[in-house]
Design a protein around this motif. Sequence first.
Motif, PDB file in Angstrom:
ATOM      1  N   ILE A   1       0.826  -0.904   0.014  1.00  0.00           N
ATOM      2  CA  ILE A   1      -0.037  -0.005   0.038  1.00  0.00           C
ATOM      3  C   ILE A   1       0.982   1.254   0.174  1.00  0.00           C
ATOM      4  O   ILE A   1       1.543   1.525   0.949  1.00  0.00           O
ATOM      5  CB  ILE A   1      -0.950  -0.224   1.252  1.00  0.00           C
ATOM      6  CG1 ILE A   1      -1.820  -1.237   1.407  1.00  0.00           C
ATOM      7  CG2 ILE A   1      -2.029   1.156   1.127  1.00  0.00           C
ATOM      8  CD1 ILE A   1      -2.375  -1.725   2.552  1.00  0.00           C
ATOM      9  N   GLU A   2       1.197   1.926  -0.944  1.00  0.00           N
ATOM     10  CA  GLU A   2       2.061   2.797  -1.535  1.00  0.00           C
ATOM     11  C   GLU A   2       1.397   3.896  -2.454  1.00  0.00           C
ATOM     12  O   GLU A   2       1.171   3.377  -3.404  1.00  0.00           O
ATOM     13  CB  GLU A   2       3.409   2.216  -1.794  1.00  0.00           C
ATOM     14  CG  GLU A   2       4.353   3.128  -2.418  1.00  0.00           C
ATOM     15  CD  GLU A   2       5.101   3.967  -1.070  1.00  0.00           C
ATOM     16  OE1 GLU A   2       4.589   5.429  -1.559  1.00  0.00           O
ATOM     17  OE2 GLU A   2       5.708   3.602  -0.227  1.00  0.00           O
ATOM     18  N   ASP A   3       1.610   5.052  -2.005  1.00  0.00           N
ATOM     19  CA  ASP A   3       0.975   6.171  -3.239  1.00  0.00           C
ATOM     20  C   ASP A   3       2.051   6.646  -4.100  1.00  0.00           C
ATOM     21  O   ASP A   3       1.813   7.130  -5.277  1.00  0.00           O
ATOM     22  CB  ASP A   3       0.206   7.378  -2.520  1.00  0.00           C
ATOM     23  CG  ASP A   3       1.414   8.238  -1.673  1.00  0.00           C
ATOM     24  OD1 ASP A   3       2.339   7.681  -1.285  1.00  0.00           O
ATOM     25  OD2 ASP A   3       0.928   9.398  -1.475  1.00  0.00           O
TER      26      ASP A   3
ATOM     27  N   GLY B   1      -1.449   5.781   6.539  1.00  0.00           N
ATOM     28  CA  GLY B   1      -1.015   4.422   7.205  1.00  0.00           C
ATOM     29  C   GLY B   1      -1.602   4.304   8.583  1.00  0.00           C
ATOM     30  O   GLY B   1      -1.951   3.021   8.760  1.00  0.00           O
ATOM     31  N   ASP B   2      -1.529   5.166   9.585  1.00  0.00           N
ATOM     32  CA  ASP B   2      -2.102   4.763  11.129  1.00  0.00           C
ATOM     33  C   ASP B   2      -3.531   4.737  10.803  1.00  0.00           C
ATOM     34  O   ASP B   2      -4.084   3.583  11.385  1.00  0.00           O
ATOM     35  CB  ASP B   2      -1.942   6.195  11.765  1.00  0.00           C
ATOM     36  CG  ASP B   2      -0.512   6.313  12.100  1.00  0.00           C
ATOM     37  OD1 ASP B   2       0.143   5.464  12.378  1.00  0.00           O
ATOM     38  OD2 ASP B   2      -0.044   7.680  12.333  1.00  0.00           O
TER      39      ASP B   2
ATOM     40  N   MET C   1       2.474   8.081   5.222  1.00  0.00           N
ATOM     41  CA  MET C   1       2.137   9.142   4.858  1.00  0.00           C
ATOM     42  C   MET C   1       1.663   9.328   3.529  1.00  0.00           C
ATOM     43  O   MET C   1       2.152   9.399   2.337  1.00  0.00           O
ATOM     44  CB  MET C   1       3.589  10.203   4.639  1.00  0.00           C
ATOM     45  CG  MET C   1       4.018  10.364   6.081  1.00  0.00           C
ATOM     46  SD  MET C   1       5.520  11.149   6.169  1.00  0.00           S
ATOM     47  CE  MET C   1       5.247  12.621   5.262  1.00  0.00           C
ATOM     48  N   MET C   2       0.534   9.157   3.323  1.00  0.00           N
ATOM     49  CA  MET C   2      -0.542   8.977   2.002  1.00  0.00           C
ATOM     50  C   MET C   2      -1.757   9.970   2.313  1.00  0.00           C
ATOM     51  O   MET C   2      -2.091  10.167   3.467  1.00  0.00           O
ATOM     52  CB  MET C   2      -1.288   7.677   1.929  1.00  0.00           C
ATOM     53  CG  MET C   2      -0.182   6.578   1.610  1.00  0.00           C
ATOM     54  SD  MET C   2      -0.943   5.062   0.945  1.00  0.00           S
ATOM     55  CE  MET C   2      -1.818   4.679   2.720  1.00  0.00           C
ATOM     56  N   PRO C   3      -1.992  10.681   1.204  1.00  0.00           N
ATOM     57  CA  PRO C   3      -3.148  11.702   1.474  1.00  0.00           C
ATOM     58  C   PRO C   3      -4.452  10.709   1.656  1.00  0.00           C
ATOM     59  O   PRO C   3      -4.656   9.424   1.381  1.00  0.00           O
ATOM     60  CB  PRO C   3      -3.146  12.285   0.059  1.00  0.00           C
ATOM     61  CG  PRO C   3      -2.535  11.360  -0.916  1.00  0.00           C
ATOM     62  CD  PRO C   3      -1.805  10.531   0.045  1.00  0.00           C
ATOM     63  N   THR C   4      -5.384  11.403   2.302  1.00  0.00           N
ATOM     64  CA  THR C   4      -6.827  11.048   2.317  1.00  0.00           C
ATOM     65  C   THR C   4      -6.784  10.053   3.427  1.00  0.00           C
ATOM     66  O   THR C   4      -7.515  10.300   4.504  1.00  0.00           O
ATOM     67  CB  THR C   4      -7.440  10.457   1.248  1.00  0.00           C
ATOM     68  OG1 THR C   4      -7.394  11.281   0.002  1.00  0.00           O
ATOM     69  CG2 THR C   4      -9.060  10.043   1.461  1.00  0.00           C
ATOM     70  N   MET C   5      -6.378   8.843   3.209  1.00  0.00           N
ATOM     71  CA  MET C   5      -6.125   7.738   4.439  1.00  0.00           C
ATOM     72  C   MET C   5      -4.668   7.536   4.500  1.00  0.00           C
ATOM     73  O   MET C   5      -4.234   6.944   3.849  1.00  0.00           O
ATOM     74  CB  MET C   5      -6.959   6.575   4.134  1.00  0.00           C
ATOM     75  CG  MET C   5      -7.139   5.738   5.283  1.00  0.00           C
ATOM     76  SD  MET C   5      -7.771   4.098   5.040  1.00  0.00           S
ATOM     77  CE  MET C   5      -9.187   4.539   4.525  1.00  0.00           C
TER      78      MET C   5
ATOM     79  N   ASN D   1      -3.621   3.622  -2.682  1.00  0.00           N
ATOM     80  CA  ASN D   1      -4.422   4.573  -1.347  1.00  0.00           C
ATOM     81  C   ASN D   1      -4.762   3.673  -0.315  1.00  0.00           C
ATOM     82  O   ASN D   1      -5.030   2.440  -0.535  1.00  0.00           O
ATOM     83  CB  ASN D   1      -5.453   5.277  -1.968  1.00  0.00           C
ATOM     84  CG  ASN D   1      -6.582   4.489  -2.808  1.00  0.00           C
ATOM     85  OD1 ASN D   1      -7.369   3.888  -2.057  1.00  0.00           O
ATOM     86  ND2 ASN D   1      -6.675   4.627  -3.889  1.00  0.00           N
ATOM     87  N   GLY D   2      -5.095   4.251   0.755  1.00  0.00           N
ATOM     88  CA  GLY D   2      -5.703   3.191   1.867  1.00  0.00           C
ATOM     89  C   GLY D   2      -6.729   2.418   1.510  1.00  0.00           C
ATOM     90  O   GLY D   2      -6.897   1.422   2.012  1.00  0.00           O
TER      91      GLY D   2
END
Length: 75
Positions: free
Chosen positions: A15-17, A68-69, A62-66, A41-42
């Motif tokens: 899972i990597e933008d 990793g946390d 560190m991804m936009p919208t959702m 995306n998440g």
Amino acid sequence: MYVNASSPGEKIAIIEDDLAIAQMYRLKFESEGYEVANADNGEDGLDIVERMNPDIVLLDMMMPTMNGDEVLRRM
């Protein structure tokens, strides 16, 4: 979203933008015989994890919208 279902063996979800990073990991793991799925995306990542039940998940924090946390909380 990319899924390679033809490789036998253990399963890895990425899972990597950053598409360049995701492709680097995917190519390396596939060359070693792993079945790999990746999402940029998440939300798509959570779908992959639910469908695939991977042995390991590589998760960008560190991804936009959702981020990793949030993905971890929902897994």
